[in-house]
Design a protein around this motif. Structure first.
Motif, PDB file in Angstrom:
ATOM      1  N   GLU A  72       0.830  -1.216   0.000  1.00  0.00           N
ATOM      2  CA  GLU A  72       0.000   0.000   0.000  1.00  0.00           C
ATOM      3  C   GLU A  72       0.858   1.257   0.000  1.00  0.00           C
ATOM      4  O   GLU A  72       1.985   1.255   0.499  1.00  0.00           O
ATOM      5  CB  GLU A  72      -0.897   0.001   1.247  1.00  0.00           C
ATOM      6  CG  GLU A  72      -1.902  -1.139   1.263  1.00  0.00           C
ATOM      7  CD  GLU A  72      -2.615  -1.297   2.599  1.00  0.00           C
ATOM      8  OE1 GLU A  72      -3.771  -1.725   2.604  1.00  0.00           O
ATOM      9  OE2 GLU A  72      -1.990  -1.014   3.651  1.00  0.00           O
ATOM     10  N   SER A  73       0.312   2.299  -0.567  1.00  0.00           N
ATOM     11  CA  SER A  73       0.951   3.601  -0.454  1.00  0.00           C
ATOM     12  C   SER A  73       0.012   4.516   0.331  1.00  0.00           C
ATOM     13  O   SER A  73      -1.178   4.244   0.457  1.00  0.00           O
ATOM     14  CB  SER A  73       1.265   4.182  -1.824  1.00  0.00           C
ATOM     15  OG  SER A  73       0.107   4.248  -2.591  1.00  0.00           O
ATOM     16  N   TYR A  74       0.562   5.574   0.887  1.00  0.00           N
ATOM     17  CA  TYR A  74      -0.272   6.472   1.695  1.00  0.00           C
ATOM     18  C   TYR A  74       0.077   7.921   1.394  1.00  0.00           C
ATOM     19  O   TYR A  74       1.155   8.228   0.895  1.00  0.00           O
ATOM     20  CB  TYR A  74      -0.096   6.177   3.187  1.00  0.00           C
ATOM     21  CG  TYR A  74       1.319   6.319   3.704  1.00  0.00           C
ATOM     22  CD1 TYR A  74       1.828   7.569   4.044  1.00  0.00           C
ATOM     23  CD2 TYR A  74       2.150   5.211   3.847  1.00  0.00           C
ATOM     24  CE1 TYR A  74       3.128   7.705   4.511  1.00  0.00           C
ATOM     25  CE2 TYR A  74       3.446   5.343   4.304  1.00  0.00           C
ATOM     26  CZ  TYR A  74       3.933   6.589   4.638  1.00  0.00           C
ATOM     27  OH  TYR A  74       5.208   6.723   5.092  1.00  0.00           O
ATOM     28  N   ARG A  75      -0.888   8.767   1.679  1.00  0.00           N
ATOM     29  CA  ARG A  75      -0.626  10.205   1.673  1.00  0.00           C
ATOM     30  C   ARG A  75      -1.483  10.807   2.770  1.00  0.00           C
ATOM     31  O   ARG A  75      -2.436  10.171   3.251  1.00  0.00           O
ATOM     32  CB  ARG A  75      -0.931  10.824   0.305  1.00  0.00           C
ATOM     33  CG  ARG A  75      -2.343  10.712  -0.146  1.00  0.00           C
ATOM     34  CD  ARG A  75      -2.528  11.160  -1.610  1.00  0.00           C
ATOM     35  NE  ARG A  75      -3.889  10.864  -2.019  1.00  0.00           N
ATOM     36  CZ  ARG A  75      -4.934  11.627  -1.770  1.00  0.00           C
ATOM     37  NH1 ARG A  75      -4.786  12.788  -1.134  1.00  0.00           N
ATOM     38  NH2 ARG A  75      -6.159  11.275  -2.140  1.00  0.00           N
ATOM     39  N   TYR A  76      -1.136  11.991   3.217  1.00  0.00           N
ATOM     40  CA  TYR A  76      -1.895  12.603   4.320  1.00  0.00           C
ATOM     41  C   TYR A  76      -1.881  14.112   4.204  1.00  0.00           C
ATOM     42  O   TYR A  76      -1.038  14.695   3.527  1.00  0.00           O
ATOM     43  CB  TYR A  76      -1.337  12.161   5.680  1.00  0.00           C
ATOM     44  CG  TYR A  76       0.154  12.306   5.818  1.00  0.00           C
ATOM     45  CD1 TYR A  76       0.718  13.535   6.136  1.00  0.00           C
ATOM     46  CD2 TYR A  76       1.001  11.219   5.610  1.00  0.00           C
ATOM     47  CE1 TYR A  76       2.091  13.677   6.240  1.00  0.00           C
ATOM     48  CE2 TYR A  76       2.369  11.356   5.707  1.00  0.00           C
ATOM     49  CZ  TYR A  76       2.905  12.586   6.028  1.00  0.00           C
ATOM     50  OH  TYR A  76       4.264  12.731   6.120  1.00  0.00           O
ATOM     51  N   GLU A  77      -2.884  14.690   4.849  1.00  0.00           N
ATOM     52  CA  GLU A  77      -2.988  16.151   4.978  1.00  0.00           C
ATOM     53  C   GLU A  77      -3.152  16.438   6.465  1.00  0.00           C
ATOM     54  O   GLU A  77      -3.916  15.757   7.131  1.00  0.00           O
ATOM     55  CB  GLU A  77      -4.257  16.661   4.282  1.00  0.00           C
ATOM     56  CG  GLU A  77      -4.298  16.451   2.787  1.00  0.00           C
ATOM     57  CD  GLU A  77      -5.735  16.395   2.265  1.00  0.00           C
ATOM     58  OE1 GLU A  77      -6.672  16.785   2.993  1.00  0.00           O
ATOM     59  OE2 GLU A  77      -5.895  15.931   1.128  1.00  0.00           O
ATOM     60  N   ILE A  78      -2.454  17.441   6.942  1.00  0.00           N
ATOM     61  CA  ILE A  78      -2.563  17.791   8.365  1.00  0.00           C
ATOM     62  C   ILE A  78      -3.051  19.228   8.479  1.00  0.00           C
ATOM     63  O   ILE A  78      -2.506  20.124   7.825  1.00  0.00           O
ATOM     64  CB  ILE A  78      -1.208  17.616   9.076  1.00  0.00           C
ATOM     65  CG1 ILE A  78      -0.809  16.144   9.046  1.00  0.00           C
ATOM     66  CG2 ILE A  78      -1.277  18.109  10.518  1.00  0.00           C
ATOM     67  CD1 ILE A  78       0.626  15.891   9.439  1.00  0.00           C
ATOM     68  N   THR A  79      -4.090  19.430   9.248  1.00  0.00           N
ATOM     69  CA  THR A  79      -4.592  20.793   9.465  1.00  0.00           C
ATOM     70  C   THR A  79      -4.685  21.047  10.966  1.00  0.00           C
ATOM     71  O   THR A  79      -4.905  20.119  11.750  1.00  0.00           O
ATOM     72  CB  THR A  79      -5.987  20.981   8.844  1.00  0.00           C
ATOM     73  OG1 THR A  79      -6.828  19.896   9.243  1.00  0.00           O
ATOM     74  CG2 THR A  79      -5.926  21.016   7.326  1.00  0.00           C
ATOM     75  N   GLU A  80      -4.505  22.290  11.342  1.00  0.00           N
ATOM     76  CA  GLU A  80      -4.637  22.639  12.755  1.00  0.00           C
ATOM     77  C   GLU A  80      -6.110  22.926  13.032  1.00  0.00           C
ATOM     78  O   GLU A  80      -6.761  23.614  12.244  1.00  0.00           O
ATOM     79  CB  GLU A  80      -3.767  23.865  13.082  1.00  0.00           C
ATOM     80  CG  GLU A  80      -3.545  23.997  14.558  1.00  0.00           C
ATOM     81  CD  GLU A  80      -2.423  24.972  14.925  1.00  0.00           C
ATOM     82  OE1 GLU A  80      -1.681  25.409  14.023  1.00  0.00           O
ATOM     83  OE2 GLU A  80      -2.326  25.293  16.119  1.00  0.00           O
ATOM     84  N   MET A  81      -6.633  22.349  14.094  1.00  0.00           N
ATOM     85  CA  MET A  81      -8.048  22.553  14.418  1.00  0.00           C
ATOM     86  C   MET A  81      -8.187  23.711  15.384  1.00  0.00           C
ATOM     87  O   MET A  81      -7.324  23.954  16.219  1.00  0.00           O
ATOM     88  CB  MET A  81      -8.615  21.295  15.083  1.00  0.00           C
ATOM     89  CG  MET A  81      -8.635  20.091  14.188  1.00  0.00           C
ATOM     90  SD  MET A  81      -9.006  18.608  15.143  1.00  0.00           S
ATOM     91  CE  MET A  81     -10.739  18.886  15.523  1.00  0.00           C
ATOM     92  N   GLU A  82      -9.319  24.379  15.287  1.00  0.00           N
ATOM     93  CA  GLU A  82      -9.586  25.456  16.254  1.00  0.00           C
ATOM     94  C   GLU A  82      -9.908  24.837  17.607  1.00  0.00           C
ATOM     95  O   GLU A  82     -10.547  23.795  17.686  1.00  0.00           O
ATOM     96  CB  GLU A  82     -10.745  26.324  15.763  1.00  0.00           C
ATOM     97  CG  GLU A  82     -10.300  27.211  14.612  1.00  0.00           C
ATOM     98  CD  GLU A  82     -11.418  28.109  14.110  1.00  0.00           C
ATOM     99  OE1 GLU A  82     -12.192  28.596  14.945  1.00  0.00           O
ATOM    100  OE2 GLU A  82     -11.497  28.309  12.895  1.00  0.00           O
ATOM    101  N   ALA A  83      -9.455  25.471  18.645  1.00  0.00           N
ATOM    102  CA  ALA A  83      -9.618  24.912  20.001  1.00  0.00           C
ATOM    103  C   ALA A  83     -11.083  24.940  20.435  1.00  0.00           C
ATOM    104  O   ALA A  83     -11.886  25.642  19.865  1.00  0.00           O
ATOM    105  CB  ALA A  83      -8.766  25.689  20.976  1.00  0.00           C
TER     106      ALA A  83
END
Lengths: 83, 83
Positions: A72-83
């Protein structure tokens, strides 16, 4: 808090029988314009910053647990969430 | 040719035991900063335009086959692929 969206799919050369099954089912329902279907996994991971950067940790999680890197291959996105 | 990326996840109120298992496994591997994990399905569907608009068809496929709308919600992105 951060939200990591991780997408894991089979590598090109690997047979995807579930995707094939969905493709065939769509054709039986009349969607004959569907050319191909690939079925993968989708993770939504909420995490706080750890010892390393969030990106380094998510990458490591993929390698160690979330994906079978042989197939398998993977990719990701990371976002900062509001508190 | 169009590429539809479809994400199917459990609704808020529905228990996600696989996501829980991944959460627990990540904690055992030392990622105790992971707060929650949700595990969903990810489809990559390549299709040509049919009788209806591509968006209307993908929406219908989700309702009829790809998601169990009693328990799951879905969202999708459609992009046109280069020939």
């Amino acid at each position: 808090m951060y939200l990591a969206k991780v997408y894991v799919t089979y590598k090109e050369s690997i047979l995807d029988p579930k995707g094939e099954a969905v493709h065939d089912a769509l054709h039986r329902l009349g969607y004959t314009n569907v050319d191909s279907v690939e079925l993968g996994k989708y993770f939504e991971i909420k995490l706080t910053a750890g010892k390393k950067t969030v990106e380094a940790e998510v990458d490591e999680m993929c390698d160690r647990l979330l994906a079978n890197v042989n197939m398998e291959s993977y990719r990701y996105e990371i976002t900062e969430m509001e508190a």
